[in-house]
Scaffold this motif. Sequence first.
Motif, PDB file in Angstrom:
ATOM      1  N   LEU A 107      16.309   8.158   1.547  1.00 39.20           N
ATOM      2  CA  LEU A 107      16.870   7.035   1.337  1.00 39.20           C
ATOM      3  C   LEU A 107      16.376   5.863   2.107  1.00 39.20           C
ATOM      4  N   LEU A 108      16.260   6.391   3.857  1.00 40.93           N
ATOM      5  CA  LEU A 108      15.815   5.359   4.681  1.00 40.93           C
ATOM      6  C   LEU A 108      14.365   6.011   5.210  1.00 40.93           C
ATOM      7  N   CYS A 109      13.434   5.167   4.865  1.00 41.78           N
ATOM      8  CA  CYS A 109      12.108   5.425   5.127  1.00 41.78           C
ATOM      9  C   CYS A 109      11.395   4.664   6.102  1.00 41.78           C
ATOM     10  N   SER A 110      10.706   5.470   7.113  1.00 43.09           N
ATOM     11  CA  SER A 110      10.010   4.869   7.928  1.00 43.09           C
ATOM     12  C   SER A 110       8.408   4.499   7.645  1.00 43.09           C
ATOM     13  N   VAL A 111       7.961   3.150   7.770  1.00 45.92           N
ATOM     14  CA  VAL A 111       6.905   2.680   7.353  1.00 45.92           C
ATOM     15  C   VAL A 111       6.263   1.811   8.497  1.00 45.92           C
ATOM     16  N   ARG A 112       4.927   1.919   8.857  1.00 46.52           N
ATOM     17  CA  ARG A 112       4.249   1.261   9.831  1.00 46.52           C
ATOM     18  C   ARG A 112       3.879  -0.008   9.015  1.00 46.52           C
ATOM     19  N   LEU A 113       4.514  -1.211   9.638  1.00 46.52           N
ATOM     20  CA  LEU A 113       4.366  -2.445   9.249  1.00 46.52           C
ATOM     21  C   LEU A 113       4.097  -3.438  10.500  1.00 46.52           C
ATOM     22  N   ASN A 114       3.013  -4.079  10.387  1.00 51.03           N
ATOM     23  CA  ASN A 114       2.620  -5.086  11.518  1.00 51.03           C
ATOM     24  C   ASN A 114       2.438  -4.510  12.917  1.00 51.03           C
ATOM     25  N   GLU A 120      -0.538   2.459  -8.935  1.00 54.50           N
ATOM     26  CA  GLU A 120      -1.317   1.654  -8.111  1.00 54.50           C
ATOM     27  C   GLU A 120      -1.415   0.280  -8.744  1.00 54.50           C
ATOM     28  N   ARG A 121      -0.968   0.053  -9.917  1.00 51.11           N
ATOM     29  CA  ARG A 121      -0.845  -1.584 -10.469  1.00 51.11           C
ATOM     30  C   ARG A 121       0.482  -2.241 -10.163  1.00 51.11           C
ATOM     31  N   ALA A 122       1.196  -1.481  -9.285  1.00 57.87           N
ATOM     32  CA  ALA A 122       2.408  -2.298  -8.919  1.00 57.87           C
ATOM     33  C   ALA A 122       2.449  -3.428  -7.995  1.00 57.87           C
ATOM     34  N   THR A 123       3.057  -4.524  -8.127  1.00 58.03           N
ATOM     35  CA  THR A 123       2.927  -5.692  -7.106  1.00 58.03           C
ATOM     36  C   THR A 123       4.035  -5.819  -6.269  1.00 58.03           C
ATOM     37  N   LEU A 124       3.839  -6.642  -5.280  1.00 55.01           N
ATOM     38  CA  LEU A 124       4.917  -6.730  -4.360  1.00 55.01           C
ATOM     39  C   LEU A 124       4.901  -8.192  -3.852  1.00 55.01           C
ATOM     40  N   THR A 125       5.930  -8.772  -4.067  1.00 52.91           N
ATOM     41  CA  THR A 125       6.435 -10.556  -3.570  1.00 52.91           C
ATOM     42  C   THR A 125       7.398 -10.549  -2.709  1.00 52.91           C
ATOM     43  N   LEU A 144      10.121  -8.004  -3.630  1.00 50.61           N
ATOM     44  CA  LEU A 144      10.359  -7.289  -5.052  1.00 50.61           C
ATOM     45  C   LEU A 144       9.100  -6.697  -5.191  1.00 50.61           C
ATOM     46  N   ALA A 145       9.320  -5.371  -5.929  1.00 46.98           N
ATOM     47  CA  ALA A 145       8.066  -4.613  -6.317  1.00 46.98           C
ATOM     48  C   ALA A 145       8.208  -4.464  -7.740  1.00 46.98           C
ATOM     49  N   ALA A 199       0.775  -1.199   0.027  1.00 39.22           N
ATOM     50  CA  ALA A 199      -0.210  -0.075  -0.134  1.00 39.22           C
ATOM     51  C   ALA A 199       0.896   1.271  -0.016  1.00 39.22           C
ATOM     52  N   ALA A 200       2.074   1.112   0.547  1.00 41.94           N
ATOM     53  CA  ALA A 200       3.045   2.178   0.515  1.00 41.94           C
ATOM     54  C   ALA A 200       3.643   2.255  -0.864  1.00 41.94           C
ATOM     55  N   LEU A 201       3.569   1.652  -1.682  1.00 46.51           N
ATOM     56  CA  LEU A 201       4.548   1.610  -2.978  1.00 46.51           C
ATOM     57  C   LEU A 201       4.469   2.836  -3.690  1.00 46.51           C
ATOM     58  N   PRO A 202       3.345   3.678  -3.752  1.00 46.42           N
ATOM     59  CA  PRO A 202       3.384   4.825  -4.452  1.00 46.42           C
ATOM     60  C   PRO A 202       4.480   5.966  -3.810  1.00 46.42           C
TER      61      PRO A 202
END
Length: 327
Positions: free
Chosen positions: A95-102, A25-30, A41-42, A16-19
């Motif tokens: 370059l170093l990003c904070s993202v809320r995960l789990n 919005e069509r990007a996938t994450l594996t 992998l995005a 959801a944070a890929l933008p």
Amino acid sequence: MMTPAIIETMRSELAAALPRWNLSERATLTFLSHSENTTFLAEDPLSGQRLVLRVQRIGYHAPAEIASELSWITALIADDVIATPRPLADRDGLLLCSVRLNGSMRQVVAFEHMSGHEPDQSGSLPSWFVKLGMLTAQLHRHSRSWTRPPAFQRKTWDFDAMLGTRPLWGDWRAALGLGDSERQLLQRVADSLADRISTYGQQSERFGLVHADLRLANLLVDGERLGIIDFDDCGFSWFFYDFAAAVSFMEHESVVADLQQAWLQGYRTVAPVSKDDEAMLPVFVMLRRMLLTAWISSHSDTETARRLGTDYTHGTVAMGERFLRGA
């Protein structure tokens, strides 16, 4: 513990944070792998862009340490030393990003995707080690000459950080399946390693900034190119410890003697190797083997630890016996 459910939650929330990295919005994450960190992998079908997103392990590297790793990678690319993926900033230039995960704020770094595959463990492996030796020497030459930023911080991989009083990857004495008699034998090995390493010393010509994890999984072959990835463990250690890291998880195999000669051949095309340096290579291989034995115990949630388990510990004991006979 990293479970499949936790990984899937992390993947979904990171997708959801890929933008943030200018993906559509069509990007996938594996999911790719979980070891020290967790990687994904995005892929964006609209732009054709492919990124690798590395979610940093909680409590391992401080933000300043990660930023320092990225500064060395950036310098290596700018100075055309090796082929390695470029760190990519988000839309805010970070370059170093904070993202809320789990439920927790996690540090995330994006890298260009690099094509290639791990070198095949076949008869061609020594030829790749010639190239790896050359590239390692180029890394070391850059390390010695590069002026590090004033705030540069990386861990020091000395004996205490590996097998001694402040083990970064856990206590080898807690290795899976290690009995009392085997623990006593490996203590003698550790004592011998400490003596050899103390005699060798940490003078600046022998000890400096190294990759510290040049194992096959961190090498990417594409045609004649040998790319190097994953500087997450780079830090201050013995330069020739980099060879020991290169033979990780195959330290006990007979091919290591051929790989050592091939690596030295390549290294010497760039820089000299003294007799004292060469004599320390088996010492560093034994040191790395014991360090990885501790890592497997302290990282039981990884596929590598589950696959190797107690067999790796028993192999370490057998290697230790041979090491003491030859010490």
